[in-house]
Design a protein around this motif. Sequence first.
Motif, short mmCIF file in Angstrom:
data_model
loop_
_atom_site.label_atom_id
_atom_site.label_comp_id
_atom_site.label_asym_id
_atom_site.label_seq_id
_atom_site.Cartn_x
_atom_site.Cartn_y
_atom_site.Cartn_z
N VAL A 18 0.61 -0.69 0.09
CA VAL A 18 -0.08 0.05 0.19
C VAL A 18 0.97 1.09 0.02
N GLU A 19 0.77 2.60 -0.55
CA GLU A 19 1.44 3.72 -0.47
C GLU A 19 0.52 4.58 0.71
N ILE A 20 1.30 4.73 1.48
CA ILE A 20 0.70 5.96 2.30
C ILE A 20 1.83 6.79 2.33
N HIS A 21 1.81 7.86 1.64
CA HIS A 21 2.80 9.32 1.97
C HIS A 21 2.43 10.23 3.17
N TYR A 22 3.51 9.77 3.91
CA TYR A 22 3.64 9.97 5.57
C TYR A 22 3.58 11.44 5.68
N TYR A 23 4.69 12.43 4.44
CA TYR A 23 4.53 13.29 4.65
C TYR A 23 3.17 14.03 4.45
N ARG A 24 2.27 13.85 4.15
CA ARG A 24 0.50 14.17 3.94
C ARG A 24 -0.07 14.07 5.30
N VAL A 25 0.54 13.09 6.16
CA VAL A 25 -0.58 12.78 7.01
C VAL A 25 0.56 13.43 8.09
N PRO A 26 -0.69 13.45 9.37
CA PRO A 26 -0.35 14.30 10.33
C PRO A 26 0.24 13.84 11.08
N ARG A 27 1.89 13.56 12.30
CA ARG A 27 2.06 12.27 12.61
C ARG A 27 1.41 11.83 13.60
N GLU A 28 0.90 12.65 14.48
CA GLU A 28 -0.15 11.58 14.57
C GLU A 28 -0.94 10.25 14.38
N LEU A 32 -2.10 5.27 12.84
CA LEU A 32 -3.63 4.49 12.02
C LEU A 32 -4.16 3.94 11.17
N MET A 33 -2.85 4.79 10.01
CA MET A 33 -2.67 4.56 8.40
C MET A 33 -2.01 3.33 8.63
N ILE A 34 -0.97 3.30 9.68
CA ILE A 34 0.02 2.07 9.27
C ILE A 34 -1.13 0.30 9.43
N LEU A 35 -2.33 0.45 10.72
CA LEU A 35 -2.04 -0.50 10.87
C LEU A 35 -3.62 -0.23 10.15
N GLN A 39 -4.29 -3.82 8.17
CA GLN A 39 -5.66 -4.65 8.48
C GLN A 39 -6.51 -4.49 7.00
N SER A 40 -5.69 -4.05 5.49
CA SER A 40 -6.21 -4.46 4.64
C SER A 40 -5.16 -5.30 3.77
N GLY A 41 -4.86 -5.99 4.88
CA GLY A 41 -3.95 -7.60 4.03
C GLY A 41 -2.34 -6.98 2.95
N ALA A 42 -2.31 -6.17 3.39
CA ALA A 42 -1.03 -5.47 3.10
C ALA A 42 0.54 -5.83 3.85
N ASN A 43 1.89 -6.12 3.24
CA ASN A 43 2.98 -6.28 4.15
C ASN A 43 3.91 -6.11 3.44
N ALA A 44 4.40 -4.63 3.09
CA ALA A 44 4.64 -3.80 2.88
C ALA A 44 3.82 -2.63 2.37
N ALA A 83 4.92 -2.76 13.38
CA ALA A 83 3.68 -3.45 12.38
C ALA A 83 4.07 -4.70 11.59
N GLY A 84 5.55 -4.91 11.40
CA GLY A 84 5.25 -6.45 11.04
C GLY A 84 5.38 -5.35 8.99
N LEU A 85 5.81 -4.52 8.67
CA LEU A 85 5.39 -4.02 7.19
C LEU A 85 6.51 -3.79 6.71
N GLY A 86 7.22 -4.41 5.87
CA GLY A 86 8.16 -4.35 4.68
C GLY A 86 8.12 -2.66 4.39
#
Length: 182
Positions: A18-28, A32-35, A39-44, A83-86
């Motif tokens: 999955v793609e998560i743009h950390y720089y566009r998401v508040p640090r706090e 949640l985004m990683i969780l 939950q979506s089944g991603a491993n990285a 979280a166990g993600l690559g």
Amino acid sequence: MSSRSTPRLPTADTWRVVEIHYYRVPRERWDLMILRARQSGANAVSTYIPWLHHEPVDGALDLDGHSLPERDLVGFVQACAAAGLGFIAKPGPFCDAEMLGGGVPTWLIEAHPDWWAKRYDGRTMRHSDSFDPRLSYDSPGYQARSGEWLAAVARALAHFAGSTLWAWQIGNEAPGDGMRVL
């Protein structure tokens, strides 16, 4: 977030990224985004690492969040590992991501018009979103500065090599057709 074992590189046919743009998401909200990724089944997790975001002023490089929590690239990768993600790093230097100048620092673009990429007809090649000039990968100056940027990211993520850090993508959507240095 619960602690998990360090992710190991699976075979390529089992990557679920999955793609998560950390720089566009508040640090706090990173945990949640990683969780949600888990939950979506991603491993990285894959993300751009925009140079413009991490060095908004020449010489003010921040990869650990000392100037802004959302610049804590190391902390984001640590959270993915916990979280166990690559992690798949995409540090550009040109990453596009609908950012000004494709994520290349504006101060660098403005300071070096001699590095601007040219089309076959001599016109300056420009980023389609911001209309900022693009820098030419043929320029030795841009190659040197880009190398410094990539080396800084590599140093910051070296701790994760062989475990959480699964891959690098260099030069996302890098322009190539019709570019030349004058």
